[in-house]
Design a protein around this motif. Sequence first.
Motif, mmCIF file in Angstrom:
data_model
loop_
_atom_site.group_PDB
_atom_site.id
_atom_site.type_symbol
_atom_site.label_atom_id
_atom_site.label_comp_id
_atom_site.label_asym_id
_atom_site.label_seq_id
_atom_site.Cartn_x
_atom_site.Cartn_y
_atom_site.Cartn_z
ATOM 1 N N LEU A 77 0.807 -1.476 -0.234
ATOM 2 C CA LEU A 77 0.416 -0.128 -0.051
ATOM 3 C C LEU A 77 0.644 1.497 -0.456
ATOM 4 C CD1 LEU A 77 -2.875 -1.087 2.647
ATOM 5 C CD2 LEU A 77 -2.782 -1.025 0.587
ATOM 6 N N ASN A 78 2.096 1.172 0.426
ATOM 7 C CA ASN A 78 3.699 1.983 0.428
ATOM 8 C C ASN A 78 3.808 1.899 0.506
ATOM 9 O OD1 ASN A 78 4.003 4.984 1.197
ATOM 10 N ND2 ASN A 78 4.332 4.483 3.536
ATOM 11 N N ARG A 83 8.099 2.242 0.959
ATOM 12 C CA ARG A 83 9.144 3.230 1.692
ATOM 13 C C ARG A 83 10.097 3.593 0.334
ATOM 14 N NH1 ARG A 83 9.373 0.554 7.243
ATOM 15 N NH2 ARG A 83 11.220 2.252 7.601
ATOM 16 N N TYR A 95 -3.276 -6.710 4.597
ATOM 17 C CA TYR A 95 -1.813 -6.194 4.525
ATOM 18 C C TYR A 95 -1.105 -6.672 6.314
ATOM 19 C CZ TYR A 95 -4.080 -4.667 0.077
ATOM 20 O OH TYR A 95 -3.882 -4.980 -1.510
#
Length: 231
Positions: free
Chosen positions: A134-135, A137, A172
């Motif tokens: 989802l993100n 890094r 998730y």
Amino acid sequence: MAEDPLALVTGASRGIGAAVAQALAPTHRLLLGGRDSDALAEQAGRLPGARPWAVDLADPEALREATAEIDRLEVLVHSAGVAELGTVEQASAQAWRNNLEVNLVAVAELTRLLLPALRAARGHVVVLNSGAGLNARPGWGPYAASKFAARAFADALRAEEEGGGLRVTSVYPGRTDTEMQRAVVAGEGGEYDPERFLRPESVADAVRAAVTASGDAHPTEIVLRPRPAVP
């Protein structure tokens, strides 16, 4: 008397996969997927109704042979995965390939081979994704790319199969206390504190909740984060 439903859990020899198998054992017969046949046999010995399903998911021929025996499958949980990290500048082409091969291609191929069995049971596919799906890094590019791709795979499968009764859930989890996490933290040069992370059993409880949801409900996405310790 009807048999309990059948669930195949990949990555079942340790970590989240082992916890998922334990969570489903009271209500399901289990195929415990993985490559370490000894570890799978040991795990199966602790779980009634479980048996090892040792196969290399990256070996297409072995995968075809191993799935040929399954004609009806109520639950497929994709928990096997790798995490090769690195910045875009540092990561080799092989690191990108390794993440995608295990975290996407193997997931897609195993699902494809088992679709007839899943359709016969109006079954449920659970994809253990990651917060990295989802993100993205910094420094996690190759792994995050594979998890974003796994998210797209699950979304596509859901759109294609929902009309026939198949349920597809992406889970998730945030960072979880596993051997993989220890290796990641070591690579980051940090000190490992398991209290900072989710327990595998917490993730397994979310999977069980999705699988046992009433028939009128379709849990499409579950997001879990470690809860900060309260003083």
